[in-house]
Design a protein around this motif. Structure first.
Motif, PDB file in Angstrom:
ATOM      1  N   GLY A 178       0.773  -1.243   0.161  1.00 30.56           N
ATOM      2  CA  GLY A 178      -0.036   0.090   0.025  1.00 30.56           C
ATOM      3  C   GLY A 178       0.889   1.416  -0.150  1.00 30.56           C
ATOM      4  O   GLY A 178       0.345   2.041  -0.889  1.00 30.56           O
ATOM      5  N   ALA A 179       2.015   1.239   0.841  1.00 28.97           N
ATOM      6  CA  ALA A 179       2.674   2.461   0.872  1.00 28.97           C
ATOM      7  C   ALA A 179       3.490   2.945  -0.470  1.00 28.97           C
ATOM      8  O   ALA A 179       3.202   4.305  -1.118  1.00 28.97           O
ATOM      9  CB  ALA A 179       3.592   2.462   1.990  1.00 28.97           C
ATOM     10  N   PRO A 180       3.795   1.876  -1.338  1.00 31.16           N
ATOM     11  CA  PRO A 180       4.274   2.302  -2.584  1.00 31.16           C
ATOM     12  C   PRO A 180       3.263   2.824  -3.508  1.00 31.16           C
ATOM     13  O   PRO A 180       3.560   3.665  -4.264  1.00 31.16           O
ATOM     14  CB  PRO A 180       5.434   1.291  -3.016  1.00 31.16           C
ATOM     15  CG  PRO A 180       4.929   0.361  -2.068  1.00 31.16           C
ATOM     16  CD  PRO A 180       4.244   0.810  -0.889  1.00 31.16           C
ATOM     17  N   MET A 181       2.167   1.895  -3.484  1.00 32.19           N
ATOM     18  CA  MET A 181       1.097   2.282  -4.230  1.00 32.19           C
ATOM     19  C   MET A 181       0.589   3.899  -3.990  1.00 32.19           C
ATOM     20  O   MET A 181       0.375   4.586  -5.095  1.00 32.19           O
ATOM     21  CB  MET A 181      -0.121   1.248  -4.276  1.00 32.19           C
ATOM     22  CG  MET A 181       0.522   0.007  -4.739  1.00 32.19           C
ATOM     23  SD  MET A 181      -0.614  -1.288  -3.810  1.00 32.19           S
ATOM     24  CE  MET A 181      -2.184  -1.384  -5.066  1.00 32.19           C
ATOM     25  N   ALA A 182       0.315   4.127  -2.725  1.00 30.01           N
ATOM     26  CA  ALA A 182      -0.050   5.479  -2.721  1.00 30.01           C
ATOM     27  C   ALA A 182       0.844   6.627  -2.982  1.00 30.01           C
ATOM     28  O   ALA A 182       0.531   7.481  -3.310  1.00 30.01           O
ATOM     29  CB  ALA A 182      -0.364   5.504  -1.154  1.00 30.01           C
ATOM     30  N   GLY A 183       2.229   5.965  -2.867  1.00 26.32           N
ATOM     31  CA  GLY A 183       3.279   6.738  -3.326  1.00 26.32           C
ATOM     32  C   GLY A 183       3.318   7.251  -4.949  1.00 26.32           C
ATOM     33  O   GLY A 183       3.336   8.347  -5.175  1.00 26.32           O
TER      34      GLY A 183
ATOM     35  N   TRP B 131       4.858   7.937   5.727  1.00 26.18           N
ATOM     36  CA  TRP B 131       4.363   8.212   4.483  1.00 26.18           C
ATOM     37  C   TRP B 131       4.113   9.603   4.160  1.00 26.18           C
ATOM     38  O   TRP B 131       4.783  10.044   3.192  1.00 26.18           O
ATOM     39  CB  TRP B 131       3.154   7.324   3.843  1.00 26.18           C
ATOM     40  CG  TRP B 131       2.921   7.389   2.574  1.00 26.18           C
ATOM     41  CD1 TRP B 131       3.124   6.533   1.784  1.00 26.18           C
ATOM     42  CD2 TRP B 131       2.256   8.450   1.695  1.00 26.18           C
ATOM     43  NE1 TRP B 131       2.768   6.692   0.467  1.00 26.18           N
ATOM     44  CE2 TRP B 131       2.159   8.221   0.586  1.00 26.18           C
ATOM     45  CE3 TRP B 131       1.442   9.549   2.160  1.00 26.18           C
ATOM     46  CZ2 TRP B 131       1.521   8.526  -0.408  1.00 26.18           C
ATOM     47  CZ3 TRP B 131       0.938  10.279   1.226  1.00 26.18           C
ATOM     48  CH2 TRP B 131       0.800   9.726   0.074  1.00 26.18           C
ATOM     49  N   VAL B 132       3.767  10.238   4.912  1.00 27.07           N
ATOM     50  CA  VAL B 132       3.444  11.883   4.682  1.00 27.07           C
ATOM     51  C   VAL B 132       4.493  12.561   4.786  1.00 27.07           C
ATOM     52  O   VAL B 132       5.076  13.480   3.897  1.00 27.07           O
ATOM     53  CB  VAL B 132       2.345  12.216   5.733  1.00 27.07           C
ATOM     54  CG1 VAL B 132       2.500  13.781   5.574  1.00 27.07           C
ATOM     55  CG2 VAL B 132       1.105  11.797   5.419  1.00 27.07           C
TER      56      VAL B 132
END
Length: 297
Positions: A19-24, A46-47
């Motif tokens: 999820g973290a890289p996808m959101a990135g 992440w922010v």
């Protein structure tokens, strides 16, 4: 700052290794992204890396968003981020779209899609294949279920992290296709493990063997990307055995529902259980070779 045409307000629920890289990638593409994670520190991290915003609940993350995406752990996790007073559905407005990238059962997909429709929320189930590397490199394959018009809204946004996405049918078809994917991977991993173990036992140079056969009928993504670590006995990477067993349990349960026979998959699931007993629950799925080496040493 005014957003570019075609950009959306997007919430992403789940800041794990996928999820973290996808959101990135969404943020890098210009979408306005708000993230939520059960462990708040991951959302805050992440922010710090990608700007955007962090929310304390799925509902808060979903407020004002046209699209909400999720990539969490299992059926119960997905219910948890969707339902209840603090769930995403409570913060979504009529006409918004929920895209689920989690690998879950077709049953929970249909259950939550029905709950979404009652609130005027569109649903696309969109499990992914490509692993952590695919997420980080924006090269995921996405298998989707939902109405054509809903998929057409989802596809341009998912393109931020997709190598390929395709609608497979109505709600649930994406999850069923992901089950086919996992059944294939289980069989490939066992076959590759047996082959690499055999090569070593026979005194062959495993690297040289793969150089020859990977371009022929035996070649596969798994062979190209996993043979070196398998020959070296390295498994602290990739898609965890614990998650694969979760996925195979979904496959086996659905096979009962549709009347399909999965004898090989059921057997390999038990081999993965043996790997867990060896302490390899977090090892990559290619660790089936470790089980074979233990049996033959």
């Amino acid at each position: 700052m005014q957003r570019e045409v075609g950009m959306a307000n997007v919430a992403f629920l789940g800041m794990g290794v996928m999820g973290a890289p996808m959101a990135g990638h969404l943020a890098a593409a210009g979408h306005a992204v708000t993230v939520f994670n059960r462990t708040a520190a991951k959302a805050e991290s992440w922010v710090a890396d990608h700007k955007g915003k962090a929310a304390t609940t799925p509902r808060e993350a979903a407020l004002g968003c046209e699209i909400v995406m999720a990539c969490v752990g299992n059926d119960d996790d997905l219910r948890g981020v969707c339902l209840g007073d603090d769930g995403a559905f409570a913060g979504m407005t009529e006409g918004s779209l929920f895209i689920d990238h989690t690998t879950v059962s077709a049953e929970v997909t249909r259950e939550l899609a029905a709950a979404a429709v009652e609130k005027g929320i569109a649903w696309v189930d969109a499990p992914v294949s490509g692993g952590q590397a695919g997420a980080e490199n924006g090269q995921l394959v996405i298998m989707c279920g939902g109405a054509q018009e809903d998929y057409d809204r989802a596809e341009p946004v998912m393109a931020a992290f997709a190598k390929l996405s395709q609608r497979m049918g109505d709600v649930g078809a994406g999850q069923l296709t992901k089950m086919v994917n996992q059944i294939c991977i289980a069989g490939l991993m066992q076959g590759l493990s047996e082959a690499m173990n055999f090569a070593q036992k026979a005194g062959l140079d495993g690297e040289a063997v793969v150089d020859v056969i990977q371009g022929g009928a035996a070649g596969s993504w798994q062979m190209v990307n996993r043979h070196k670590t398998m020959l070296a006995g390295e498994y602290e990477h990739g898609f965890a055995v614990d998650w694969m067993r979760k996925d195979l349990a979904i496959c086996l349960a659905e096979a009962e529902n549709v009347g399909a026979s999965l004898p090989g998959t059921a057997l390999i699931d038990q081999y993965y259980k043996d790997v867990q007993a060896m302490g390899g629950g977090r090892w990559d799925t290619s660790s089936l070779m470790a089980r074979l080496k233990k049996l033959s040493d």
